[in-house]
Design a protein around this motif. Structure first.
Motif, PDB file in Angstrom:
ATOM      1  N   LYS A  47       0.857  -1.184   0.000  1.00  0.00           N
ATOM      2  CA  LYS A  47       0.000   0.000   0.000  1.00  0.00           C
ATOM      3  C   LYS A  47       0.892   1.233   0.000  1.00  0.00           C
ATOM      4  O   LYS A  47       1.933   1.249   0.658  1.00  0.00           O
ATOM      5  N   LYS A  48       0.483   2.254  -0.723  1.00  0.00           N
ATOM      6  CA  LYS A  48       1.236   3.510  -0.753  1.00  0.00           C
ATOM      7  C   LYS A  48       1.020   4.248   0.569  1.00  0.00           C
ATOM      8  O   LYS A  48      -0.115   4.519   0.969  1.00  0.00           O
ATOM      9  N   CYS A  49       2.120   4.568   1.275  1.00  0.00           N
ATOM     10  CA  CYS A  49       2.001   5.306   2.531  1.00  0.00           C
ATOM     11  C   CYS A  49       1.648   6.764   2.258  1.00  0.00           C
ATOM     12  O   CYS A  49       2.095   7.334   1.257  1.00  0.00           O
ATOM     13  N   PRO A  50       0.869   7.404   3.141  1.00  0.00           N
ATOM     14  CA  PRO A  50       0.394   8.767   2.868  1.00  0.00           C
ATOM     15  C   PRO A  50       1.485   9.827   2.842  1.00  0.00           C
ATOM     16  O   PRO A  50       1.262  10.922   2.318  1.00  0.00           O
ATOM     17  N   TYR A  51       2.666   9.518   3.399  1.00  0.00           N
ATOM     18  CA  TYR A  51       3.760  10.496   3.414  1.00  0.00           C
ATOM     19  C   TYR A  51       4.770  10.245   2.294  1.00  0.00           C
ATOM     20  O   TYR A  51       5.694  11.028   2.094  1.00  0.00           O
ATOM     21  N   ILE A 228       6.209  16.677   5.192  1.00  0.00           N
ATOM     22  CA  ILE A 228       5.042  16.654   4.304  1.00  0.00           C
ATOM     23  C   ILE A 228       5.525  17.003   2.902  1.00  0.00           C
ATOM     24  O   ILE A 228       5.878  18.149   2.624  1.00  0.00           O
ATOM     25  N   GLU A 229       5.575  16.005   2.047  1.00  0.00           N
ATOM     26  CA  GLU A 229       6.095  16.196   0.693  1.00  0.00           C
ATOM     27  C   GLU A 229       4.962  16.512  -0.281  1.00  0.00           C
ATOM     28  O   GLU A 229       3.843  16.029  -0.128  1.00  0.00           O
ATOM     29  N   PRO A 230       5.253  17.323  -1.323  1.00  0.00           N
ATOM     30  CA  PRO A 230       4.236  17.607  -2.339  1.00  0.00           C
ATOM     31  C   PRO A 230       3.748  16.330  -3.019  1.00  0.00           C
ATOM     32  O   PRO A 230       4.463  15.330  -3.075  1.00  0.00           O
ATOM     33  N   PHE A 234      -0.671  13.191   2.478  1.00  0.00           N
ATOM     34  CA  PHE A 234      -0.511  14.127   3.595  1.00  0.00           C
ATOM     35  C   PHE A 234      -0.419  15.574   3.122  1.00  0.00           C
ATOM     36  O   PHE A 234      -0.739  16.494   3.876  1.00  0.00           O
ATOM     37  N   ALA A 235       0.045  15.799   1.904  1.00  0.00           N
ATOM     38  CA  ALA A 235       0.086  17.169   1.377  1.00  0.00           C
ATOM     39  C   ALA A 235      -1.328  17.692   1.148  1.00  0.00           C
ATOM     40  O   ALA A 235      -1.608  18.880   1.360  1.00  0.00           O
TER      41      ALA A 235
END
Length: 412
Positions: A47-51, A228-230, A234-235
């Motif tokens: 699963k792709k993590c939100p960060y 928090i990356e673009p 989370f962005a």
């Protein structure tokens, strides 16, 4: 950028043209080439993590992972790049992702055997694989060790279920502990990845996480500030994270705790016992060369008169098609002379021991005058010290690393 080859041109002719392109006269004068590492990107995750802003792609267990085709593509990719690194020794291999431990031990064995058959590798070559506890099962890490992996990096992030859920990890604390135990049983050198300044995390919570990690006596610990990356979840939906002052206190706590067990902070986010520093990452930070193969992988390669960066196609399916056709590159650019000081400083200033001025000249092909103004400014601001031909970040320089690095953006 190297022009796209005409359809009528043979692959052999294209390779010959590209070699001539890299070897032609230029403005740089590199007397020798730096150490060479190999990065292998395995792009799938559960699963792709939100960060996460890496080139990773969710994979459903209902679908078959295309292990064989992807490794075929990696080997074709490597073979197309061999003329650019001919005769050079590979000092380290790093399998990153994604989650490389999704691949079976049999596939990893085939991959490493393929690399050894095509490359001149150091007899004691460091071979690291990233692994996540969510893909862990008993004896799996032992099988990776038998396949030739000699260093494991485990993406734990936290040993607290609350924070694992907050950052979208697929494993729980019990799985994390079991995975670390198995790694400790099978690897002399292994790394635990942790994160701090997580949503709702307190100093006491972090202390528990660090204490748990250190209870396994890891030879290496990487601890990253949650950023928090673009273009991440989370962005778009930013969580509430600790204030900057609290984050600085957390970093002080980490440094003090690791020092108590004999670990040294040798890079901004890396702590290790003597003899267990990660060669592969150190080579990045020292502006060494690396060939990257796999979907979206990046390369930095030096030649006598130029330094180039390459990027492979990002989409795994497109990458496999293009690599198997002998054309894996999406981008191939020469680093401009004016950009080299910042490129070098962006890496070297992350190291606690700094860098030798002589090494700057050897790795960039530039004279000392290219960074003299920036060094004077950094020293006047108390961000570096200079002694016996070496530049070392001060504590203030480490705390304000971005400010220190940016000084060299304007260096002529």
């Amino acid at each position: 950028m190297i022009p796209i080859q005409p359809q009528s041109e043979t692959a052999e002719a294209a390779v010959q043209r590209d070699i001539q392109h890299y070897m032609r006269p230029g403005t740089l004068q590199l007397g020798s080439l730096p150490p060479l590492s190999l990065y292998v990107h395995l792009p799938w995750c559960l699963k792709k993590c939100p960060y996460c802003d890496f080139n990773s792609h969710g994979w459903s267990k209902a679908d078959a992972l295309p292990e064989d085709r992807y490794i075929d593509a990696l080997m074709a990719d490597l073979e197309s790049a061999l003329p650019l690194i001919w005769g050079r020794t590979v000092h380290s291999v790093f399998m990153g992702g994604g989650t490389p431990s999704l691949f079976s031990p049999e596939a990893i064995d085939r991959l490493i055997a393929g690399l050894r058959a095509r490359l001149r590798m150091e007899p004691d070559c460091e071979i690291t694989m990233e692994a996540n506890p969510g893909t862990f099962e008993k004896d799996r890490f032992k099988a990776f060790r038998a396949a030739g992996v000699n260093r494991l990096s485990i993406g734990v992030q936290s040993f607290d279920d609350r924070y694992l859920q907050a950052v979208g990890r697929v494993h729980d604390a019990a799985q994390a502990k079991a995975a670390v135990r198995e790694a400790a049983d099978n690897f002399e050198t292994f790394n635990i990845d942790l994160m701090y300044a997580l949503p709702g995390q307190t100093l006491l919570d972090l202390q528990r996480d660090v204490d748990t990690a250190l209870s396994f006596a890891p030879p290496h610990l990487s601890i990253y500030h949650l950023t928090i990356e673009p273009n991440t979840y989370f962005a778009k939906y930013p969580p509430v994270v600790p204030e900057d002052d609290t984050a600085y206190e957390m970093l002080d706590l980490i440094t003090a705790s690791t020092q108590q067990v004999g670990m040294q902070r040798y890079e901004v986010s890396a702590y290790a016992k003597e003899g267990h520093q990660c060669f592969h990452n150190s080579n990045y930070w020292q502006f060494g060369d690396y060939l990257g193969i796999g979907a979206g992988a990046h390369s930095k390669l030096s030649f006598a008169h130029r330094i180039v960066r390459q990027v492979r196609f990002r989409d795994p399916t497109l990458y496999m098609d293009m690599a198997l056709a002998g054309t894996p590159l999406a981008q191939d650019n020469e680093i401009k002379r004016a950009e080299l000081p910042f490129e070098y400083m962006l890496n070297a200033l992350r190291l606690r021991g700094g860098f030798a001025l002589q090494e700057f000249m050897e790795r960039t092909g530039l004279p000392m005058s290219a960074i003299a103004k920036g060094l004077d400014e950094a020293q006047s601001k108390g961000l570096i010290t200079r002694d016996l031909g070496r530049v070392v970040p001060t504590e203030r320089g480490f705390d304000f690393l971005s400010d220190l690095q940016e000084i060299f953006l304007s260096t002529p």
